[in-house]
Write a protein that holds these residues in place. Structure first.
Motif, PDB file in Angstrom:
ATOM      1  N   VAL A   1     -13.251   2.874   0.930  1.00  0.00           N
ATOM      2  CA  VAL A   1     -12.803   3.515  -0.306  1.00  0.00           C
ATOM      3  C   VAL A   1     -11.272   3.580  -0.042  1.00  0.00           C
ATOM      4  O   VAL A   1     -10.859   3.887   1.010  1.00  0.00           O
ATOM      5  CB  VAL A   1     -13.500   4.812  -0.711  1.00  0.00           C
ATOM      6  CG1 VAL A   1     -13.416   5.789   0.590  1.00  0.00           C
ATOM      7  CG2 VAL A   1     -12.790   5.387  -1.715  1.00  0.00           C
ATOM      8  N   ALA A   2     -10.642   3.207  -1.166  1.00  0.00           N
ATOM      9  CA  ALA A   2      -9.197   3.202  -1.010  1.00  0.00           C
ATOM     10  C   ALA A   2      -8.500   3.360  -2.286  1.00  0.00           C
ATOM     11  O   ALA A   2      -8.911   3.495  -3.539  1.00  0.00           O
ATOM     12  CB  ALA A   2      -8.810   1.898  -0.305  1.00  0.00           C
ATOM     13  N   GLY A   3      -7.113   3.238  -2.099  1.00  0.00           N
ATOM     14  CA  GLY A   3      -6.159   3.229  -3.271  1.00  0.00           C
ATOM     15  C   GLY A   3      -5.785   4.907  -3.723  1.00  0.00           C
ATOM     16  O   GLY A   3      -5.350   5.458  -2.622  1.00  0.00           O
ATOM     17  N   ASN A   4      -5.527   5.137  -4.768  1.00  0.00           N
ATOM     18  CA  ASN A   4      -4.995   6.321  -5.245  1.00  0.00           C
ATOM     19  C   ASN A   4      -5.970   7.683  -4.653  1.00  0.00           C
ATOM     20  O   ASN A   4      -5.311   8.668  -4.672  1.00  0.00           O
ATOM     21  CB  ASN A   4      -4.938   6.285  -6.728  1.00  0.00           C
ATOM     22  CG  ASN A   4      -4.301   7.481  -7.329  1.00  0.00           C
ATOM     23  OD1 ASN A   4      -2.918   7.511  -6.935  1.00  0.00           O
ATOM     24  ND2 ASN A   4      -4.609   8.343  -8.259  1.00  0.00           N
ATOM     25  N   ILE A   5      -7.103   7.286  -4.264  1.00  0.00           N
ATOM     26  CA  ILE A   5      -7.875   8.516  -3.712  1.00  0.00           C
ATOM     27  C   ILE A   5      -7.446   8.771  -2.558  1.00  0.00           C
ATOM     28  O   ILE A   5      -7.863  10.015  -1.972  1.00  0.00           O
ATOM     29  CB  ILE A   5      -9.510   7.805  -3.615  1.00  0.00           C
ATOM     30  CG1 ILE A   5     -10.290   9.302  -3.534  1.00  0.00           C
ATOM     31  CG2 ILE A   5      -9.497   7.120  -2.254  1.00  0.00           C
ATOM     32  CD1 ILE A   5     -11.758   8.693  -3.657  1.00  0.00           C
ATOM     33  N   GLY A   6      -6.466   8.367  -1.634  1.00  0.00           N
ATOM     34  CA  GLY A   6      -5.997   8.910  -0.508  1.00  0.00           C
ATOM     35  C   GLY A   6      -5.262   7.724   0.514  1.00  0.00           C
ATOM     36  O   GLY A   6      -4.571   7.966   1.288  1.00  0.00           O
ATOM     37  N   THR A   7      -6.430   6.815   0.844  1.00  0.00           N
ATOM     38  CA  THR A   7      -5.961   5.579   1.692  1.00  0.00           C
ATOM     39  C   THR A   7      -5.286   4.429   1.232  1.00  0.00           C
ATOM     40  O   THR A   7      -6.094   3.761   0.294  1.00  0.00           O
ATOM     41  CB  THR A   7      -7.416   5.523   2.783  1.00  0.00           C
ATOM     42  OG1 THR A   7      -7.804   6.640   3.192  1.00  0.00           O
ATOM     43  CG2 THR A   7      -7.003   4.614   3.693  1.00  0.00           C
ATOM     44  N   PRO A   8      -4.257   4.069   1.481  1.00  0.00           N
ATOM     45  CA  PRO A   8      -3.527   2.730   1.128  1.00  0.00           C
ATOM     46  C   PRO A   8      -4.617   1.670   1.579  1.00  0.00           C
ATOM     47  O   PRO A   8      -5.254   1.438   2.687  1.00  0.00           O
ATOM     48  CB  PRO A   8      -2.431   2.565   1.798  1.00  0.00           C
ATOM     49  CG  PRO A   8      -1.891   3.873   2.314  1.00  0.00           C
ATOM     50  CD  PRO A   8      -3.209   4.855   2.622  1.00  0.00           C
TER      51      PRO A   8
END
Length: 438
Positions: free
Chosen positions: A132-139
């Motif tokens: 899981v990635a992106g705007n949720i916290g992890t680049p």
């Protein structure tokens, strides 16, 4: 060796800098603030310029620029490269180009992104190598650096800032959850904001899916020229591919899950769950696994998060509701018999918006600095000193079928470090109540 410039050394900037080095570029990195990892980056061959953007960087010819999503294109240093027509990307595009073995389920929209992304990830990881990635916290670049040797399926939350910087990114399934006015301090117009969301599907292959929310007038207006299969979704209609009736959620007449198994409350959350289930199905997750996750998922932490059921009373943690708008959204998710716990730091705001839910409120137990501010808002109200006292009084009053909802409508800083700490303490207090009951 081609030269590239990275503007912004936050977590995503550092990650994409390392990735670009691995891809064989000569990297220049600049930030307005001091860059703590300067020595390590210099050791990788990165040219680091911190505490400002020197004009000397403008004299260099770059293959492209990678920009932190939060930096506006109108910022003077960035705008120079816009005028020079140098391609400007975000780290999502770079990670996508590098990790050819990854597949993507991408989520954007004004509201609901994090819930859909989190629920989708829970479904994916039952049967896939999932991230899981992106705007949720992890680049995404950070995960690509760590996991580039395996095939992964990625639940990817994207802001419109990130979407503005893509060129070839192409997910296998994607969705725009909804559209509402936002980020007008960054975008030139509301129309530009809405159009930026539609970039999520612009590179999709013909066999990809785009889930189109036909209940949203703005999505129907702006979602045009879609190059892939369109899966129309509605909470109110049944003449579409993704729909519900009184008992089930369906995808093309296949049952995805029972509505009664859903722990997260509110019609909007039912829609979030349907979108996540549809995306998981497209990525190859079985219906059995989808249904198992639906029955176990308690929501995103501190966002109308299901905590437990004690003596047939459901308890929810909505500590993230730090204003009346958020508290109203939580209250709209329940039909009646809500015992509301609210209050916190006095920000000198009006609580009048909450009056519309008075008929739903069996009783309000308010606490903290604003404990007395709710006396004129709800017919049935009691002032308490602390959240702990409010919870215990609420629990002693509650009857089978009631809901105890922590939705403070205030920030936490009168009694807690932040809303996360407030929510964690609340859940621990519920746990202690359960232990006393057993």
């Amino acid at each position: 060796m081609e030269k590239v410039l990275v503007i912004g050394a936050a977590r995503s900037g550092i990650a994409v800098t390392r990735l670009l080095c691995k891809m064989g570029y000569e990297v220049y990195l600049t930030d307005q603030k001091e860059i703590e990892q300067k020595e390590q980056l210099n050791a990788l061959g990165v040219h680091v310029f911190d505490q400002g953007h020197p004009d000397a960087l403008k004299a260099i010819s770059y293959a492209f620029v990678v920009k932190n999503p939060g930096i506006p294109y109108r910022a003077a240093f960035v705008h120079y490269f816009v005028q020079k027509q140098v391609p400007i990307y975000t780290e999502i595009e770079i990670a996508y180009r590098y990790a050819k073995n990854f597949s993507y389920a991408a989520i954007t929209g004004t509201d609901g992104k994090t819930t859909v992304t989190t629920l989708l990830y829970e479904m994916l990881k039952t049967e896939k190598n999932a991230l899981v990635a992106g705007n949720i916290g992890t680049p995404l670049s950070e995960l690509v650096l760590e996991h580039d040797q395996k095939d992964y399926t990625v639940a990817l939350e994207l802001s419109n800032f990130q979407l503005l910087g893509i060129e070839s990114f192409a997910p296998d399934v994607c969705v725009v959850t909804n559209l509402a006015p936002d980020h007008l301090d960054y975008m030139d117009s509301l129309e530009d904001y809405y159009r930026s969301k539609m970039k999520i599907y612009e590179n999709c292959k013909s066999d990809a899916w785009f889930i189109r929310n036909v209940d949203d007038e703005e999505i129907m207006k702006y979602a045009q020229g879609i190059p892939c299969e369109v899966i129309d979704f509605s909470l109110t209609r049944q003449d579409v591919a993704l729909y519900r009736d009184e008992k089930f959620a369906y995808l093309k007449d296949k049952v995805l899950f029972k509505l009664e198994d859903l722990k997260i409350v509110g019609g909007f959350n039912c829609g979030n769950a349907m979108m996540a289930a549809c995306m998981a199905y497209r990525m190859g997750v079985s219906v059995n696994s989808i249904q198992k996750v639906i029955s176990e998922f308690r929501g995103v932490e501190h966002r109308i998060e299901y905590v437990d059921t004690l003596k047939d009373v459901r308890i929810y943690n909505d500590s993230k509701a730090t204003n009346t708008h958020a508290a109203c959204a939580a209250l709209s998710a329940f039909d009646h018999n809500v015992i509301l716990l609210c209050g916190g730091k006095d920000k000198h705001i009006s609580f009048e918006d909450l009056k519309q839910y008075d008929q739903k409120i069996k009783h309000c137990f308010s606490f903290g600095q604003t404990k007395d501010h709710f006396k004129d808002i709800f017919t049935h109200q009691t002032s308490c000193e602390t959240m702990e006292e409010a919870l215990y009084q609420a629990y002693n009053m509650a009857s089978a079928g009631d809901v105890i909802l922590l939705s403070p409508a205030c920030s936490s800083f009168d009694q807690f470090k932040n809303f996360e700490v407030r929510g964690e303490i609340f859940k621990e207090l519920v746990k202690q109540l359960k232990e006393k009951e057993s």
